[in-house]
Structures are given as C-alpha cells and as structure tokens.
Design a protein around this motif. Structure first.
Motif, mmCIF file in Angstrom:
data_model
loop_
_atom_site.group_PDB
_atom_site.id
_atom_site.type_symbol
_atom_site.label_atom_id
_atom_site.label_comp_id
_atom_site.label_asym_id
_atom_site.label_seq_id
_atom_site.Cartn_x
_atom_site.Cartn_y
_atom_site.Cartn_z
ATOM 1 N N GLY A 1 -27.531 33.543 -76.962
ATOM 2 C CA GLY A 1 -28.456 33.143 -77.975
ATOM 3 C C GLY A 1 -27.885 31.759 -78.711
ATOM 4 N N ALA A 2 -26.726 31.211 -78.175
ATOM 5 C CA ALA A 2 -26.254 30.035 -78.750
ATOM 6 C C ALA A 2 -27.105 29.052 -78.637
ATOM 7 C CB ALA A 2 -24.987 29.747 -78.118
ATOM 8 N N ASN A 3 -28.003 28.982 -77.609
ATOM 9 C CA ASN A 3 -28.930 27.752 -77.545
ATOM 10 C C ASN A 3 -30.157 27.730 -78.520
ATOM 11 O OD1 ASN A 3 -30.475 29.801 -76.401
ATOM 12 N ND2 ASN A 3 -30.743 29.098 -74.214
ATOM 13 N N GLU A 4 -30.461 28.835 -79.012
ATOM 14 C CA GLU A 4 -31.263 28.852 -80.104
ATOM 15 C C GLU A 4 -30.644 28.428 -81.487
ATOM 16 O OE1 GLU A 4 -33.585 32.676 -78.231
ATOM 17 O OE2 GLU A 4 -33.580 32.579 -80.236
ATOM 18 N N ALA A 5 -29.542 29.166 -81.539
ATOM 19 C CA ALA A 5 -28.563 29.095 -82.987
ATOM 20 C C ALA A 5 -28.127 27.595 -83.249
ATOM 21 C CB ALA A 5 -27.212 29.863 -82.736
ATOM 22 N N ASP B 1 -31.350 25.643 -84.186
ATOM 23 C CA ASP B 1 -31.615 26.271 -85.648
ATOM 24 C C ASP B 1 -30.857 25.131 -86.478
ATOM 25 O OD1 ASP B 1 -33.522 28.004 -85.013
ATOM 26 O OD2 ASP B 1 -32.012 29.600 -85.177
ATOM 27 N N MET B 2 -29.383 24.833 -86.170
ATOM 28 C CA MET B 2 -28.425 24.168 -86.682
ATOM 29 C C MET B 2 -28.958 22.459 -86.725
ATOM 30 S SD MET B 2 -24.736 23.906 -85.932
ATOM 31 C CE MET B 2 -24.581 22.847 -84.496
ATOM 32 N N ILE B 3 -29.157 22.089 -85.504
ATOM 33 C CA ILE B 3 -29.330 20.568 -85.605
ATOM 34 C C ILE B 3 -30.699 20.121 -85.846
ATOM 35 C CG2 ILE B 3 -27.661 20.199 -83.649
ATOM 36 C CD1 ILE B 3 -29.937 20.239 -81.625
ATOM 37 N N GLU B 4 -31.705 21.068 -86.011
ATOM 38 C CA GLU B 4 -32.892 20.475 -86.273
ATOM 39 C C GLU B 4 -33.153 20.161 -87.909
ATOM 40 O OE1 GLU B 4 -35.952 23.461 -85.456
ATOM 41 O OE2 GLU B 4 -35.080 24.824 -86.825
ATOM 42 N N ASN B 5 -31.897 20.619 -88.660
ATOM 43 C CA ASN B 5 -31.851 20.576 -90.212
ATOM 44 C C ASN B 5 -31.604 18.920 -90.404
ATOM 45 O OD1 ASN B 5 -32.392 23.216 -90.944
ATOM 46 N ND2 ASN B 5 -30.413 23.791 -90.208
ATOM 47 N N TRP B 6 -30.884 18.349 -89.469
ATOM 48 C CA TRP B 6 -30.146 17.134 -89.932
ATOM 49 C C TRP B 6 -31.045 15.862 -89.464
ATOM 50 C CZ3 TRP B 6 -25.516 19.593 -87.239
ATOM 51 C CH2 TRP B 6 -24.990 20.640 -88.244
ATOM 52 N N LYS B 7 -31.098 14.953 -90.441
ATOM 53 C CA LYS B 7 -32.129 13.838 -90.207
ATOM 54 C C LYS B 7 -31.544 12.785 -89.905
ATOM 55 C CE LYS B 7 -35.563 16.264 -91.962
ATOM 56 N NZ LYS B 7 -34.813 17.397 -91.581
ATOM 57 N N SER B 8 -30.155 12.551 -89.535
ATOM 58 C CA SER B 8 -29.505 11.407 -89.089
ATOM 59 C C SER B 8 -28.054 11.574 -88.394
ATOM 60 C CB SER B 8 -29.215 10.501 -90.125
ATOM 61 O OG SER B 8 -28.274 10.702 -91.131
ATOM 62 N N ASP C 1 -24.894 25.595 -73.399
ATOM 63 C CA ASP C 1 -26.353 25.708 -74.410
ATOM 64 C C ASP C 1 -26.527 24.668 -75.464
ATOM 65 O OD1 ASP C 1 -26.904 28.174 -73.732
ATOM 66 O OD2 ASP C 1 -25.544 29.253 -74.762
ATOM 67 N N PHE C 2 -25.600 23.805 -75.553
ATOM 68 C CA PHE C 2 -25.811 22.845 -76.802
ATOM 69 C C PHE C 2 -26.863 21.986 -76.463
ATOM 70 C CE2 PHE C 2 -24.809 19.145 -79.371
ATOM 71 C CZ PHE C 2 -25.026 19.858 -80.602
ATOM 72 N N PHE C 3 -26.823 21.192 -75.466
ATOM 73 C CA PHE C 3 -27.803 20.140 -74.870
ATOM 74 C C PHE C 3 -28.958 20.693 -74.284
ATOM 75 C CE2 PHE C 3 -24.617 17.085 -75.996
ATOM 76 C CZ PHE C 3 -25.342 15.867 -76.623
ATOM 77 N N HIS C 4 -28.875 22.055 -73.900
ATOM 78 C CA HIS C 4 -30.269 22.514 -73.716
ATOM 79 C C HIS C 4 -31.193 22.840 -74.885
ATOM 80 C CE1 HIS C 4 -29.291 24.522 -69.698
ATOM 81 N NE2 HIS C 4 -30.557 24.437 -69.566
ATOM 82 N N ALA C 5 -30.548 22.732 -75.823
ATOM 83 C CA ALA C 5 -31.405 23.106 -77.199
ATOM 84 C C ALA C 5 -32.404 21.828 -77.364
ATOM 85 C CB ALA C 5 -30.357 23.137 -78.650
ATOM 86 N N SER C 6 -31.729 20.589 -77.409
ATOM 87 C CA SER C 6 -32.739 19.623 -77.569
ATOM 88 C C SER C 6 -33.491 19.307 -76.334
ATOM 89 C CB SER C 6 -31.769 18.255 -77.761
ATOM 90 O OG SER C 6 -30.816 18.182 -76.896
ATOM 91 N N ALA C 7 -33.067 19.647 -75.179
ATOM 92 C CA ALA C 7 -33.834 19.390 -73.902
ATOM 93 C C ALA C 7 -35.091 20.178 -74.033
ATOM 94 C CB ALA C 7 -33.030 19.467 -72.530
ATOM 95 N N TYR C 8 -34.909 21.377 -74.313
ATOM 96 C CA TYR C 8 -36.106 22.525 -74.637
ATOM 97 C C TYR C 8 -36.798 21.942 -75.675
ATOM 98 C CZ TYR C 8 -33.932 25.905 -71.324
ATOM 99 O OH TYR C 8 -33.230 26.801 -70.183
ATOM 100 N N HIS C 9 -36.336 21.582 -76.845
ATOM 101 C CA HIS C 9 -37.243 20.894 -77.788
ATOM 102 C C HIS C 9 -37.982 19.697 -77.370
ATOM 103 C CE1 HIS C 9 -38.173 20.576 -82.229
ATOM 104 N NE2 HIS C 9 -38.136 19.350 -82.041
ATOM 105 N N LEU D 1 -37.859 31.015 -77.510
ATOM 106 C CA LEU D 1 -38.181 31.286 -76.269
ATOM 107 C C LEU D 1 -36.892 30.790 -75.450
ATOM 108 C CD1 LEU D 1 -41.897 30.636 -75.529
ATOM 109 C CD2 LEU D 1 -40.656 33.069 -76.141
ATOM 110 N N PHE D 2 -35.893 30.009 -75.829
ATOM 111 C CA PHE D 2 -34.916 29.639 -75.229
ATOM 112 C C PHE D 2 -34.075 30.456 -74.453
ATOM 113 C CE2 PHE D 2 -33.888 25.557 -78.083
ATOM 114 C CZ PHE D 2 -35.354 25.048 -78.233
ATOM 115 N N THR D 3 -33.741 31.650 -75.306
ATOM 116 C CA THR D 3 -32.893 32.546 -74.437
ATOM 117 C C THR D 3 -33.573 33.306 -73.524
ATOM 118 O OG1 THR D 3 -31.707 32.536 -76.718
ATOM 119 C CG2 THR D 3 -30.802 34.287 -74.952
#
Ligand SMILES: CC(=O)SCCNC(=O)CCNC(=O)[C@H](O)C(C)(C)COP(=O)(O)OP(=O)(O)OC[C@H]1O[C@@H](n2cnc3c(N)ncnc32)[C@H](O)[C@@H]1OP(=O)(O)O
Ligand SMILES: O=C([O-])CC(=O)C(=O)O
Length: 375
Positions: A223-227, A230-237, A311-319, A327-329
C-alpha cells in the motif's frame, strides 16, 4: 554488506525457512530471481517469462513461452457468478478489498481440489486478476460491463487495455512489463510469508492468495505506492516538497515509499523504475511531479540516509500513465501472485506447519471473579 541490527521484534534478521526462489540484499543491495539479476530481467525479459521462471522453475524456450502466453490469454474470462459478485461491490470500496473478494470468490467457483492442480490454479489466478479488478472498476465507476477476454500479448497491456478500453502505447506496455517484473517476487516479505503460513496448514491456493492480498494491502507493505502518491501529489514544487518533508521528519512521521526491512543501502528496483518514471515524465511534459519526487529522494537521503524502495517512483510512473491511484496496489497483486504461488509450491513440497512460539508477558496467575462481582 553492512549488517542490520538484529532485534527479535517483527522476526527481523531471523531465518524462517529456505527458498530457491529469490535472494534479497545478499550483496547489500542485490535482488535475484532463481539466480537471475532483476536488473537483467527488467531489461531483457517479458513478465510472462519471469512468471514462467518462478512458477515452472526455469526460463521457457520460445515454444514454451508462446504456449504459456496462449494459455494465459485463454484464462482471462470471468465466470458469471464472479461478475455478479463484483457488481455488488460499491465504487467506494478499496480495490484491494475487491481483489481479496475476487480471489476468494474464485476459490468457491473453481476450488483447488488437489495439489496436483496447483500449476493450473496459479496460471488461472495470474491470468484473471487483472480482469477481476478492471471489471469491477469499469462497472462501478463507468457503468459498463467490459469484455475481459482481450487478445493482448502481455499481462501489462491487457490490464491497461481493460482499464482504458483501448490497447496501450508501446511505451506504456513496456513500463508495465518492467513494473510487473520488479514486483514479482521478494523472498519472505509479509504477504508472501502470509501465503506460506496458510500453505503450511495444507490449505488451498485461493486461501493462501486471499490472505496474501490482505497483507499486501497495508501502507507499510504494498500500500506504500498509493500512500506515496497521496503525499507527493500535494506539492507544487521541489521547494514546497522539501519544506513539508522536513516538517514530517521533525514530527517523526513515516515517509511512505522509503526504507526497507532488508536492504540497507538501496533497493535495486528503485533505479530501474525511477528511470522509467523520468521517461514518462518527459513523455507527458511533466515539470512538477518528477522533480518533486527527486527532491524528496534527495532530502530523505541527506537527512536520514533513507532510500526509496520499489514503491516510491512507481507512484509517479503509474500516475503519468493515468492509472488511478487506488489501483496501484492491485497492480502489485497482479504481479506478486507469481511469487506467492511459487512460494506455496515450495512450502507444500517440504512442509511442516509454521508455528513459532511467543514469549509470554501476561499476568502470572489470574483469579476468577464471578461476573456480578466484577468492576
Ligand atoms: C514493496 C514494499 O513493501 S517496500 C516497503 C514499503 N513500505 C513503506 O514504504 C513504508 C515506509 N517504510 C517503513 O515503514 C519501514 O521502512 C519498513 C516497514 C519498510 C521497514 O521497517 P523496519 O525494518 O522496521 O525499519 P528499520 O528498522 O530500517 O527502521 C529504522 C529506523 O528508521 C525509521 N524509518 C524507517 N523507514 C522510515 C520512513 N519511511 N520514514 C521515516 N522513518 C523511517 C524507523 O522509524 C526507525 O527509526 P527508530 O529506530 O527511531 O524507530
Ligand atoms: O521484502 C519486503 O519486506 C517488502 C518488499 O520490498 C517486497 O515485498 O517487495
């Protein structure tokens, strides 16, 4: 290789059995499946070849691979009773709960009657799990009943095809192929160990996989890829990301997608998926999410010597491939089912029920008090 301090908590550092499937961190940061370096597999193999390697014990030759792909393609259909169950699950459900229910329902409809069936049961699960999640997703979110029997040559392309209603680009199919290879197997991680514990009671394959899905769901594991998303998408820079991460570290919060129970220096899967994430970022013209992710990686290393796990760069890759975060996990499940089933085979081949002991820390002797006299 630097040694990790051993503490009995979480069974850390203790061997719980043998495996011929995988080594994790043997050289500090390496990962091999049946002796093959994951880097080489990610570069040269098809996921279906890796699945074959794990489940059948050797790399297939061309005829064997062709036959295996044809077999998997023929196993993508959903029984009507399973479709009916999936249609009852609300859009608000967590997709990992849908996966769990799907695997369990399949066990009712196509019960493993004997361990002689374990190869076919595993191939069926590998072929059908993408159909389960995408059928539910498209029905509950778009109101359509999709046909799950596509002609796509790979599991990854099949998944994206079902999700979007059209075959993916070559780039997206390639990234999915790499991603599924990276997630396929990882020794005695929590979900695989769950599967092995279940197998050790001589239970059926669907029970082992259903339990493993439940273990993978948590944010400390799959579940860390989704988490992380959820964290990085909040940041604009990158600057905002750095400020926020510093605050989280000050508050001693866990940063999802970082750290590992076994690796000490790096997770070898990270460099590979990071490279693909960068390529996808260029493809979609991203100027925020990828630089934010890189800054988080830099700050975590600088401040805590903590590195990105798989999990970490899977988040941006899937996004970047427009896959919905929830659906990441489940994609992880579609891959790791190969490792889980291979471990169940191994456990069954040399079984003793897994039953450790506990150090008792409760009261020495308790006095029975009749119910009417209790506080
Ligand atoms: C595919 C996968 O399943 S990979 C794992 C995915 N999970 C995550 O990304 C969740 C975030 N990471 C974590 O929670 C942990 O690193 C785990 C669960 C992966 C490993 O846990 P452990 O083996 O207990 O971690 P470890 O013993 O290395 O922790 C050492 C210290 O670093 C800290 N630490 C470890 N990871 C993190 C993190 N991501 N963020 C902040 N601090 C962390 C721990 O809190 C611990 O600090 P302490 O000694 O002050 O208590
Ligand atoms: O090995 C672990 O503990 C977690 C992990 O990286 C995996 O399962 O891929």
């Amino acid at each position: 290789m630097s040694e990790k301090p051993v503490s009995s908590t979480g069974l850390r550092g203790q061997s719980a059995g043998t495996t011929a499937l995988c080594t994790v961190g043997k050289t500090g940061s390496g990962l091999t499946y049946r002796g093959f370096d994951v880097k080489e597999l990610a570069e040269k193999a098809r996921f279906e070849e890796v699945a074959y390697l794990l489940l059948k014990g050797k790399l297939p030759n061309q005829a064997e691979l062709d036959a295996y792909i044809t077999k998997l393609k023929g196993l993508r259909g959903l029984p009507q009773a399973l479709k009916t169950v999936l249609e009852q699950i609300p859009a608000s459900a967590h997709p990992m709960d849908v996966m769990r229910t799907g695997a369990s329902m399949l066990g009712n409809l196509e019960t493993e009657e004997s361990f002689d069936e374990q190869q076919d049961v595993s191939d069926r699960l590998l072929a059908v799990l993408p159909s389960i999640i995408c059928y539910w997703y498209r029905y509950s979110h778009d109101g359509v009943r999709i046909e799950t029997e596509t002609d796509d040559e790979s599991v990854g392309a099949h998944f994206l095809h079902l999700l979007r209603g059209e075959a993916p680009s070559d780039l997206h199919a390639r990234v999915m192929n790499v991603s599924l290879i990276l997630y396929a197997e990882h020794e005695f991680n929590a979900s695989t160990f769950t599967a092995r514990v279940c197998a050790s009671t001589l239970s059926d394959m669907h029970s082992c996989v259903t339990g493993a899905i439940g273990s993978l769901r948590g944010p400390l594991h799959g579940g860390a890829n989704e988490a992380a998303m959820d964290m990085i998408e909040n940041w604009k820079s990158p600057e905002e990301a750095e400020r926020e991460i510093m605050g989280m570290l000050d508050r001693r919060e866990k940063i999802m997608g970082f750290g590992h129970a076994i690796y000490r220096e790096s997770d070898p899967r990270n460099a590979i998926i990071k490279e693909w994430s960068e390529r996808l970022a260029q493809d979609v013209g991203d100027t925020v999410l990828y630089p934010v992710s890189v800054r988080v990686e830099d700050v975590m290393w600088r401040e805590k010597k903590l590195f990105c796990n798989a999990d970490f760069f899977h988040a941006s890759a899937y996004h970047f491939m427009e896959i919905p975060t929830k659906l990441f996990t489940p994609i992880f499940v579609c891959s790791r089912v190969t490792g889980w089933c291979a471990h169940v085979f191994e456990q069954r081949a040399n079984n003793r029920i897994i039953r450790p002991s506990a150090d008792y820390i409760g009261p020495e002797k308790s006095e029975w008090v009749p119910i009417e006299q209790r506080d």
